[in-house]
Design an enzyme around this catalytic site. Structure first.
Site, PDB file in Angstrom:
ATOM      1  N   HIS A 130       0.863  -1.187   0.000  1.00  0.00           N
ATOM      2  CA  HIS A 130       0.000   0.000   0.000  1.00  0.00           C
ATOM      3  C   HIS A 130       0.894   1.230   0.000  1.00  0.00           C
ATOM      4  O   HIS A 130       1.726   1.407   0.891  1.00  0.00           O
ATOM      5  CB  HIS A 130      -0.917   0.020   1.222  1.00  0.00           C
ATOM      6  CG  HIS A 130      -1.852   1.198   1.233  1.00  0.00           C
ATOM      7  ND1 HIS A 130      -3.113   1.155   0.667  1.00  0.00           N
ATOM      8  CD2 HIS A 130      -1.693   2.455   1.712  1.00  0.00           C
ATOM      9  CE1 HIS A 130      -3.690   2.339   0.809  1.00  0.00           C
ATOM     10  NE2 HIS A 130      -2.852   3.148   1.443  1.00  0.00           N
ATOM     11  N   CYS A 131       0.735   2.078  -1.012  1.00  0.00           N
ATOM     12  CA  CYS A 131       1.594   3.249  -1.155  1.00  0.00           C
ATOM     13  C   CYS A 131       0.843   4.517  -0.730  1.00  0.00           C
ATOM     14  O   CYS A 131      -0.144   4.895  -1.373  1.00  0.00           O
ATOM     15  CB  CYS A 131       2.061   3.393  -2.607  1.00  0.00           C
ATOM     16  SG  CYS A 131       3.104   4.847  -2.893  1.00  0.00           S
ATOM     17  N   PRO A 132       1.288   5.184   0.330  1.00  0.00           N
ATOM     18  CA  PRO A 132       0.605   6.415   0.758  1.00  0.00           C
ATOM     19  C   PRO A 132       0.780   7.558  -0.231  1.00  0.00           C
ATOM     20  O   PRO A 132      -0.018   8.497  -0.243  1.00  0.00           O
ATOM     21  CB  PRO A 132       1.282   6.738   2.102  1.00  0.00           C
ATOM     22  CG  PRO A 132       2.625   6.072   2.023  1.00  0.00           C
ATOM     23  CD  PRO A 132       2.411   4.834   1.221  1.00  0.00           C
TER      24      PRO A 132
END
Length: 232
Positions: free
Chosen positions: A102-104
């Site tokens: 999951h990439c912020p």
């Protein structure tokens, strides 16, 4: 008793961290766009004009969708059967095909439907950062010399900040980009890398050898990832 209490505390902390990561996603996107925009403005207002021979008749006078990659419906991690190579994202609360992480910075998961675009984005950004540093070196030195004449309308600090930002992002993102190319060439995702490492260790302890069933060789893996050539 202490074990249960410790488990509850860690579970609560994990949920709180995931909630924060999900909430700050748009903020990360805003700052990413802001910083890239700043570097772009500095490039076209200082760096590019410094080596381009301007034509007085030129129209520009001298200046002075993240794709969704989630499966329909939410699956609770570990309680329902999932498609092959799918993993549950604790931030998005969804099951993601070929989940990597999951990439912020994009406020989304990186998986089957957008992984190649994520890698290409990193590749282009790294190339752009080092290109900026290469062609902007002289202007960077000039902006540090406060006794020299500064002919550009963009203030010196912005040029210095953009140059240092390009170097920092180029190095940091370059390392991450190389890591993802390693994963591509070995037909793994970040999650699968750790799972495969554990499987290799377990197999070695039994005198066996674990092989990744999806690894068809670096060239075929690369072609399959970017969907080029005859990779059926």
């Amino acid at each position: 008793m202490y074990a249960n209490t410790r488990r509850k505390i860690l579970s609560a902390a994990d949920k709180a961290a995931n909630t924060v990561i999900f909430a700050v996603g748009p903020v990360f996107i805003f700052f990413a766009v802001l910083l890239i925009g700043l570097a772009t403005v500095v490039y076209f207002s200082v760096v590019f004009p410094s080596f381009y021979i301007w034509d007085e008749d030129y129209f520009w006078s001298k200046p002075g969708g993240v794709l969704s990659n989630t499966i329909k419906g939410q699956l609770v991690s570990g309680h329902l059967p999932k498609p092959e190579r799918a993993h549950h994202c604790s931030v998005c609360k969804k099951c993601v095909l070929k989940f990597d992480h999951h990439c912020p910075w994009i406020a989304n998961c990186v998986g089957h439907y957008n992984h190649r675009y994520f890698v290409l984005f990193m590749t282009y950004l790294v190339i752009g950062c080092f290109y900026f540093a290469l062609v902007g070196w002289n202007e960077f030195l000039s902006c540090l010399d406060i006794d020299s004449e500064w002919e550009w309308w963009m203030p010196r600090p912005y040029m210095a900040l953009s140059f240092l930002l390009a170097i920092a992002i180029g190095i940091a993102l370059g390392g991450m980009c190389l890591w993802h190319y390693y994963l591509i060439l070995t037909a793994q995702t970040t999650v699968e890398f750790y799972n495969n490492s554990y499987a290799k260790s377990a197999a070695k302890s039994k005198g066996e050898v674990y092989k990744n069933p999806y690894n068809l060789g670096p060239l075929i893996n690369l072609c399959q990832f970017f969907n080029v050539g005859n990779n059926l």
